[in-house]
Enzyme design. Structure first.
Site, PDB file in Angstrom:
ATOM      1  N   GLY A 208       0.798  -1.218   0.000  1.00 59.20           N
ATOM      2  CA  GLY A 208       0.000   0.000   0.000  1.00 59.20           C
ATOM      3  C   GLY A 208       0.829   1.265   0.000  1.00 59.20           C
ATOM      4  O   GLY A 208       2.042   1.251   0.026  1.00 59.20           O
ATOM      5  N   SER A 209       0.180   2.414  -0.053  1.00 56.54           N
ATOM      6  CA  SER A 209       0.800   3.717   0.067  1.00 56.54           C
ATOM      7  C   SER A 209      -0.013   4.756  -0.685  1.00 56.54           C
ATOM      8  O   SER A 209      -1.228   4.789  -0.561  1.00 56.54           O
ATOM      9  CB  SER A 209       2.246   3.725  -0.402  1.00 56.54           C
ATOM     10  OG  SER A 209       2.848   4.916   0.031  1.00 56.54           O
ATOM     11  N   ARG A 210       0.659   5.542  -1.558  1.00 59.49           N
ATOM     12  CA  ARG A 210       0.000   6.679  -2.206  1.00 59.49           C
ATOM     13  C   ARG A 210       0.584   6.885  -3.598  1.00 59.49           C
ATOM     14  O   ARG A 210       1.768   6.646  -3.832  1.00 59.49           O
ATOM     15  CB  ARG A 210       0.203   7.929  -1.342  1.00 59.49           C
ATOM     16  CG  ARG A 210      -0.355   9.214  -1.923  1.00 59.49           C
ATOM     17  CD  ARG A 210      -0.305  10.276  -0.857  1.00 59.49           C
ATOM     18  NE  ARG A 210      -0.641  11.605  -1.359  1.00 59.49           N
ATOM     19  CZ  ARG A 210      -1.014  12.607  -0.583  1.00 59.49           C
ATOM     20  NH1 ARG A 210      -1.100  12.431   0.725  1.00 59.49           N
ATOM     21  NH2 ARG A 210      -1.291  13.787  -1.090  1.00 59.49           N
TER      22      ARG A 210
END
Length: 240
Positions: A208-210
């Site tokens: 995950g992250s952005r």
């Protein structure tokens, strides 16, 4: 007295399920795994194999392998055929729509550009896809912090990797992989000079992250904050 019509021998035969057909059904139901996830899946299976005599070890290994298979799934996507479309480079939820200067390491100046940010949870597919078709003209990695990716400061403070893509018409779109609190490993397979088609997979962020997408000047996003995106399919905007 009327009789029920009889079926011929050819039509009464039960349909058979060939191995090839079964394999095709499995492939259409279960998405493939990105190569970067295979070591994690193998590690989970190894734990289950070594500790198969112990229920807790066996279950832990199998659960870890299954979770990694879900995290690193690489589902097929069908990009839109509409000319000029800019698609989401990642699965997730749109957390920010604003204007901001592109990453300084790309040397694109400090004039604000339209930006759409997508937050990826650990349950989203981790792969990133090209938002437009074009040539990769710059790839820049910048070290940084590993703060929570849903915070506004994450784009500036966290570790990031920027890919600048120039379309055939000269428009430029930038996709920035941003590391997060859990996501501490950015993988980018794009290199300067590569030709990408819209929706092509070019990298991933582990767990995950952005993903920040900087759009050309004058572009109007057609999405909203809180909207879920599908990488390679959801249209963020159209090239001006």
């Amino acid at each position: 007295m009327a009789r029920r019509p009889r079926r011929s021998d050819s039509s009464s035969a039960e349909p058979t399920l060939s191995p090839q057909h079964l394999l095709a059904l499995v492939r259409s139901t279960i998405p493939p795994i990105h190569p970067a996830g295979r070591p994690f899946i193998a590690a989970g299976l190894a734990v289950a194999g070594v500790g198969y005599r112990h229920r807790w070890a066996r279950r832990t290994g199998l659960l870890a392998a299954g979770a990694c298979a879900g995290f690193f799934r690489h589902p097929p996507r069908v990009p839109p055929s509409r000319a000029g479309a800019i698609v989401a480079p990642a699965d997730g939820v749109i957390c920010v729509i604003d204007t901001a200067a592109p990453p300084a390491e790309l040397s694109m100046g400090d004039a604000p550009l339209p930006r759409v940010s997508i937050f990826l949870s650990v349950f989203d597919a981790h792969v990133q896809r090209a938002p437009v078709s074009g040539e990769v003209v710059a790839v820049q990695h910048r070290p940084g912090r590993f703060g929570s990716a849903d915070l506004p400061a994450a784009s500036d403070d966290n570790e990031r990797n920027s890919v600048r893509i120039r379309t055939a018409n000269g428009a430029e779109v930038v996709a920035v992989q941003v590391a997060g609190l859990v996501a501490r490993r950015i993988v980018c397979d794009a290199h300067v000079g590569d030709k990408l088609a819209i929706g092509d997979t070019y990298g991933l962020i582990r767990f995950g992250s952005r993903l920040d997408t900087y759009l050309p000047p004058g572009t109007e996003p057609v999405v909203r904050v809180g909207q879920r995106t599908i990488a390679g399919e959801t249209i963020l905007a159209d090239l001006p």
